[in-house]
Design a protein around this motif. Structure first.
Motif, mmCIF file in Angstrom:
data_model
loop_
_atom_site.group_PDB
_atom_site.id
_atom_site.type_symbol
_atom_site.label_atom_id
_atom_site.label_comp_id
_atom_site.label_asym_id
_atom_site.label_seq_id
_atom_site.Cartn_x
_atom_site.Cartn_y
_atom_site.Cartn_z
ATOM 1 N N ASP A 86 0.878 -1.164 0.000
ATOM 2 C CA ASP A 86 0.000 0.000 0.000
ATOM 3 C C ASP A 86 0.917 1.216 0.000
ATOM 4 N N ALA A 87 1.077 1.834 -1.170
ATOM 5 C CA ALA A 87 2.013 2.947 -1.294
ATOM 6 C C ALA A 87 1.544 4.172 -0.524
ATOM 7 N N SER A 88 0.274 4.230 -0.191
ATOM 8 C CA SER A 88 -0.264 5.371 0.555
ATOM 9 C C SER A 88 0.162 5.344 2.015
ATOM 10 N N ARG A 133 -3.321 3.716 -2.826
ATOM 11 C CA ARG A 133 -2.648 3.265 -4.050
ATOM 12 C C ARG A 133 -1.934 1.952 -3.752
ATOM 13 N N LEU A 134 -2.409 0.888 -4.375
ATOM 14 C CA LEU A 134 -1.832 -0.442 -4.197
ATOM 15 C C LEU A 134 -0.961 -0.776 -5.394
ATOM 16 N N ILE A 135 0.245 -1.255 -5.117
ATOM 17 C CA ILE A 135 1.208 -1.588 -6.169
ATOM 18 C C ILE A 135 1.719 -3.000 -5.924
ATOM 19 N N GLY A 136 1.664 -3.826 -6.954
ATOM 20 C CA GLY A 136 2.083 -5.213 -6.798
ATOM 21 C C GLY A 136 2.908 -5.723 -7.958
ATOM 22 N N VAL A 137 3.611 -6.802 -7.711
ATOM 23 C CA VAL A 137 4.453 -7.442 -8.724
ATOM 24 C C VAL A 137 4.317 -8.951 -8.583
ATOM 25 N N ILE A 138 4.160 -9.625 -9.703
ATOM 26 C CA ILE A 138 4.154 -11.090 -9.746
ATOM 27 C C ILE A 138 5.232 -11.516 -10.735
#
Length: 291
Positions: free
Chosen positions: A55-57, A263-268
């Motif tokens: 959660d970038a926020s 702002r949610l940021i993810g990586v797979i």
């Protein structure tokens, strides 16, 4: 009278015995109920080799699975390419496409923006060609121009990675294609850090959140139409960010969305099924919002 009393005693005894049998039967018919946690709040299955969601926020790490393991990231590399270009170039700059740019994609089995040699294309449009269809020709043209030269551009990529605190990343080219001398690598955590920085640039977000982009022809270039390979777009708050695939890297995805003021940021990384990475990302976003 005596026999009647005996019969009454026997009947009473039988009724008492039957009642004793009935009591356990009633107890078994009403089993103890165990509360069940709603599955929506359970962590979704993640099938990729590595994953990371933040959660970038707030800075809260929502999920981390082998997030610091170094591995190839395929075309997620182009996020760094776009980030460096946006730091170096003006959106109105024009880049002349060369035959070497076109051959680079063709000769290395790379995805292409179908650029035509001789066309002069603005940087803002080349960024769409880089990120939406994942054009290796666009990556080559931009890196060649703003290195200047490919080696110079790669040095800028690695210098920028160091500045961003991406301690487990090494870039060897601008597109993430396999190289004979060895592939680059990164981690799910580092790629999320990069995406967070890049998404602070409005021009970058405008590109990655676009489902398609049309460039009309003019006296300097033909018309182009590019469609985004990211199937996350169209879902609530989706911002892209980038897809990737090579045999060594598997299917990769950097994704982001603005949900409920966060702002949610993810990586797979290292997913074995193309569409499943999008399903997993969507499940992770929904889970993070509800958790």
């Amino acid at each position: 009278m005596h026999n009647g009393k005996v019969r009454l005693s026997v009947c009473a005894a039988l009724l008492t015995f039957a009642a004793g049998l009935a009591t356990p039967a009633v107890a078994q018919a009403t089993p103890t109920r165990i509360p069940v946690t709603e599955t929506a709040y359970n962590t979704p299955n993640v099938y990729g080799r590595a994953a990371y969601l933040i959660d970038a926020s707030t800075g809260k790490v929502e999920l981390s699975k082998d997030a610091t393991e170094r591995m190839p990231v395929a075309s997620l590399t182009k996020v760094m390419t776009a980030y460096v270009v946006l730091k170096e170039a003006k959106l109105t700059d024009k880049v002349t496409i060369t035959s070497a740019d076109v051959r680079h994609a063709d000769d290395n089995d790379g995805t292409s923006a179908d650029l035509r040699a001789g066309d002069r294309v603005q940087v803002k449009d080349l960024l769409y060609g880089l990120m939406l269809p994942s054009g290796a020709d666009a990556a080559h043209a931009l890196a060649r121009t703003y290195g200047p030269g490919l080696d110079g551009f790669v040095r800028k990529m690695n210098s920028t990675a160091k500045q961003l605190g991406m301690k487990d990343s090494l870039y060897v080219n601008a597109d993430g294609l396999p190289m004979a001398g060895g592939d680059g690598y990164s981690t799910a955590k580092d790629q999320a850090r990069l995406a967070e920085a890049a998404l602070r640039i409005p021009a970058f977000t405008a590109v990655t959140s676009s489902q398609s982009h049309y460039v009309p022809s003019n006296g300097e270039h033909r018309s182009y139409t590019w469609v985004n390979t990211n199937k996350m777009l169209g879902t609530p708050g989706a911002l892209g960010v980038k897809t990737g695939f090579t045999r060594a890297a598997g299917y990769c995805l950097t994704f982001a969305a603005d949900r409920d003021g966060h702002r949610l940021i993810g990586v797979i990384l290292g997913e074995s099924a193309s569409n499943r990475r999008f399903d997993t990302a969507q499940n992770l976003l929904s889970w993070a919002v509800k958790a």
